[in-house]
Design a protein around this motif. Structure first.
Motif, PDB file in Angstrom:
ATOM      1  N   LEU A 189      -8.245  -4.993  10.661  1.00  0.00           N
ATOM      2  CA  LEU A 189      -7.880  -6.090   9.758  1.00  0.00           C
ATOM      3  C   LEU A 189      -6.372  -6.277   9.656  1.00  0.00           C
ATOM      4  O   LEU A 189      -5.903  -7.156   8.930  1.00  0.00           O
ATOM      5  N   ASP A 190      -5.630  -5.426  10.373  1.00  0.00           N
ATOM      6  CA  ASP A 190      -4.167  -5.506  10.401  1.00  0.00           C
ATOM      7  C   ASP A 190      -3.569  -5.368   8.998  1.00  0.00           C
ATOM      8  O   ASP A 190      -2.647  -6.096   8.618  1.00  0.00           O
ATOM      9  N   LEU A 191      -4.125  -4.428   8.225  1.00  0.00           N
ATOM     10  CA  LEU A 191      -3.597  -4.178   6.887  1.00  0.00           C
ATOM     11  C   LEU A 191      -2.365  -3.280   6.980  1.00  0.00           C
ATOM     12  O   LEU A 191      -2.247  -2.460   7.890  1.00  0.00           O
ATOM     13  N   GLU A 192      -1.478  -3.420   6.035  1.00  0.00           N
ATOM     14  CA  GLU A 192      -0.228  -2.662   6.068  1.00  0.00           C
ATOM     15  C   GLU A 192      -0.465  -1.196   5.731  1.00  0.00           C
ATOM     16  O   GLU A 192      -1.342  -0.867   4.926  1.00  0.00           O
ATOM     17  N   ASP A 193       0.340  -0.330   6.351  1.00  0.00           N
ATOM     18  CA  ASP A 193       0.231   1.099   6.063  1.00  0.00           C
ATOM     19  C   ASP A 193       1.406   1.604   5.239  1.00  0.00           C
ATOM     20  O   ASP A 193       1.504   2.793   4.947  1.00  0.00           O
TER      21      ASP A 193
END
Length: 295
Positions: free
Chosen positions: A288-292
């Motif tokens: 989902l290309d969520l930020e880390d």
């Protein structure tokens, strides 16, 4: 997390407003997966107008500013809580929806009293109550060393009120020694376990920075697993080379050595990758290309 930062902390690129801890000057957070795979965030928050630990200690120890001490303790007691709120009297146990309180979102969250107070009671009991497990004692060397929880959570660790000792150390109240520190508004919003700390000294700041940096740089593959993977790759390569004919020319031998080196690197990489474990949450976050991290 972005919603939490904007609406709970009160920080956004366009405007700043008063959050649960005051006006936020800066923040940094990183997302990490625990042993069971679930994702959680470690975050540091700098409050606008907040003093550095040395300045706080100077006001306490050297200037003996009693009004400053009183206001500081009042602020901390308002932001950080570690007790189970009382259950409202004469309330129906089934007033709130059944199930785990962390699963109540949106319209299922009570907004009126006494249902809201009962909800907070349930949240703290389920989310903030510490339960001793093996990891609590992983640094314990055994008898005669006393067996103490490394998180310093124990039923006997009780302090009725916050105070500042003779050395200028801020000792926050601990009404219940088995409850992790939490902020009431934050807990009600995010509905998950948390541990809120006030950084009151230079050593505390260094420890927190090391803790977060360690999570940022931590490899998902442990050192001993890496060595096992490398050993396995080298062994398979040797077994493969042992089956080849030894009647090759010198040029072929050189070419074979180059090929073997490339094969070794490739096999090592594949072996290490095959030993890494990723949880469903980590995979979903990546897809989902969520930020880390957040800053």
């Amino acid at each position: 997390m972005k919603t939490f930062i904007e609406h709970v902390l009160g920080h956004s690129p366009n405007r700043q407003k008063l959050g649960v801890f005051g006006k936020v000057a800066a923040y940094y957070g990183c997302v990490e997966a625990q042993g069971r795979g679930s994702l959680h965030c470690h975050m540091m928050v700098w409050i606008k107008g907040g003093m550095d630990p040395n300045a706080i200690r100077q006001r306490i120890n050297e200037l003996h500013d009693e009004e400053f001490c009183r206001r500081l303790i009042t602020y901390l007691d308002d932001c950080i809580i570690n007790e189970v709120p009382p259950k409202p009297p004469d309330v129906d146990e089934h007033l709130n929806p059944r199930g785990h309180p962390c699963q109540r979102f949106g319209d299922s969250c009570p907004v009126e009293e006494p249902a809201r107070q009962l909800d907070m009671h349930d949240l703290v009991k389920e989310c903030q109550t510490h339960r001793h497990e093996k990891t609590c004692y992983k640094y314990w060397k055994g008898p005669p060393e006393p067996k103490k929880c490394r998180f310093d959570l124990d039923p006997d660790n009780v302090r009725v009120s916050s105070e500042i000792d003779d050395n200028g150390n801020i000792l926050l109240r601990a009404v219940d020694g088995m409850i992790n520190n939490y902020n009431k508004t934050t807990l009600e919003c995010v509905r998950c376990n948390m541990d809120v700390k006030f950084i009151a000294s230079g050593p505390d700041a260094k420890a927190i920075m090391y803790y977060i940096t360690d999570y940022v740089t931590k490899s998902p593959l442990s050192a001993h697993a890496s060595y096992v993977a490398l050993e396995s790759a080298v062994k398979r390569l040797k077994d493969k080379e042992g089956t080849k004919s030894t009647n090759a020319s010198n040029e072929e031998t050189v070419g074979s050595s180059d090929s073997a080196a490339a094969s070794l690197v490739q096999r090592c990489a594949f072996s290490m990758l095959s030993n890494q474990e990723m949880s469903a949450q980590q995979v979903a976050s990546e897809l989902l290309d969520l930020e880390d991290h957040f800053t």
